[in-house]
Write an enzyme that holds these catalytic residues in place. Structure first.
Site, PDB file in Angstrom:
ATOM      1  N   SER A   1       0.855  -1.192   0.000  1.00 57.94           N
ATOM      2  CA  SER A   1       0.000   0.000   0.000  1.00 57.94           C
ATOM      3  C   SER A   1       0.888   1.239   0.000  1.00 57.94           C
ATOM      4  O   SER A   1       2.048   1.191   0.435  1.00 57.94           O
ATOM      5  CB  SER A   1      -0.896   0.019   1.249  1.00 57.94           C
ATOM      6  OG  SER A   1      -1.544   1.266   1.396  1.00 57.94           O
TER       7      SER A   1
ATOM      8  N   TYR B   1      -1.365  -0.625  10.374  1.00 60.82           N
ATOM      9  CA  TYR B   1      -1.587  -0.960   8.960  1.00 60.82           C
ATOM     10  C   TYR B   1      -0.402  -0.488   8.112  1.00 60.82           C
ATOM     11  O   TYR B   1       0.127  -1.248   7.285  1.00 60.82           O
ATOM     12  CB  TYR B   1      -2.877  -0.304   8.468  1.00 60.82           C
ATOM     13  CG  TYR B   1      -3.224  -0.618   7.041  1.00 60.82           C
ATOM     14  CD1 TYR B   1      -3.833  -1.833   6.701  1.00 60.82           C
ATOM     15  CD2 TYR B   1      -2.960   0.293   6.021  1.00 60.82           C
ATOM     16  CE1 TYR B   1      -4.150  -2.127   5.383  1.00 60.82           C
ATOM     17  CE2 TYR B   1      -3.275   0.011   4.703  1.00 60.82           C
ATOM     18  CZ  TYR B   1      -3.875  -1.197   4.388  1.00 60.82           C
ATOM     19  OH  TYR B   1      -4.174  -1.480   3.072  1.00 60.82           O
TER      20      TYR B   1
END
Length: 328
Positions: A202, A215
């Site tokens: 990501s 995350y």
């Protein structure tokens, strides 16, 4: 124009060594930036490779986290390219309608569901060997490490996150990529044709983003593991490390609808453009829209990016909490 260049060259020749050094350094950075822009558009214009020819007719692709979002869409995009698909999911009942739809759209292909709850992957030493056992007789040519979660939800501050959520986030987002790759890599290396491993990281793993610290950290793990393995195995395996920005999935849908997230693309846009990069590029945002957004953010001062990120994440968290309160 010619006169301006002549004046510049004259001034350059008459300048001292320090000024010459900085001028050359500046020109070098401008040139490399222009080359990267040209290279980006050249690659963008190129069609994707024939993946069947590259990886083998009638071979299989494995997709983790295949029942939702990007993982689910990868199943459709791979099917369009003629690959049989193994869907690794937590919930078989939820996945059966997806497989039924895939079979209707692609009747000549085969599909297999493997049930695995990755949150329990460290509780059993044979967890990943059990997965490999179920696919050992298949000619697996592509592995897509997609499974990932973000259990921070509407919580803004790290110290308020439940310990259970922190642990589960770390386990689900890192352990499967590391250990399913390790378990399958020998099978991929032993094939006569090339294979591919696509790792979904990501942009949050590239740039630090507040209020998504766990995350972001796990996505940085995905990024570095994938890039390192590419160096070791690229003679036989095509690695593609993807760092998307906002993609419309079940995880982001509510925030997108409320306007808290912008500049997003659909899961289909992401998977289609990503598969066109396989075998040609090793590291990318996956889609030209995200590639442009990433390039723009790299030239903005970091303190400004941090400030904008903080304000954006406040909006995201608030919109999530508003939606949760509506559903109570």
């Amino acid at each position: 124009m010619i006169e301006s260049i002549q004046v510049f060259l004259s001034e350059f020749q008459n300048s001292n060594l320090l000024i010459k050094f900085f001028v050359i350094l500046g020109l070098y950075h401008i040139l490399t930036y222009l080359i990267s822009i040209i290279d980006f558009f050249v690659r963008l214009a190129q069609p994707g490779l024939d993946l069947q020819a590259r990886f083998g007719q009638n071979s299989w692709a494995i997709v983790t986290g295949a029942s939702d979002g990007i993982g689910k869409q990868f199943c459709y995009s791979l099917s369009k390219r003629g690959f049989n698909v193994v869907l690794i999911v937590r919930n078989q009942e939820k996945t059966l309608p997806i497989v039924d739809d895939l079979k209707k759209k692609f009747p000549s292909l085969s599909y297999k569901i493997v049930v695995a709850d990755f949150s329990n992957s460290l509780k059993d030493d044979s967890f990943f060997n059990n997965i490999v056992e179920k696919v050992k007789n298949l000619d697996v040519s592509i592995l897509i490490n997609n499974v990932g979660i973000d259990l921070a939800a509407g919580e803004k501050y790290y110290h308020k996150l439940p310990v259970k959520n922190v642990i589960e986030n770390i386990v689900v987002n890192t352990v499967p990529q590391a250990l399913i790759t390790r378990a399958l890599i020998t099978q991929l290396l032993n094939r006569s044709q090339r294979s591919a491993i696509i790792d979904i990281s990501s942009y949050a793993g590239v740039k630090t983003i507040p209020m998504t610290e766990i995350y972001s950290a796990t996505k940085a793990f995905n990024l570095h593991l994938s890039r390192s393995l590419n160096q070791e195995y690229r003679k036989k395996i095509d690695f593609l490390t993807l760092t998307p920005l906002v993609t419309q999935t079940q995880m982001t849908n509510k925030q997108i609808k409320q306007g808290a997230l912008n500049g997003y693309i659909s899961a289909e846009q992401f998977t289609e453009s990503s598969l066109n990069l396989v075998g040609r590029i090793q590291y990318n945002n996956g889609n030209y829209i995200h590639q442009i957004q990433s390039a723009l953010s790299s030239i903005i001062p970091e303190y400004l990016v941090d400030l904008l990120s903080f304000k954006q994440m406040i909006k995201v968290k608030d919109s999530y909490n508003v939606e949760q309160n509506k559903n109570k």
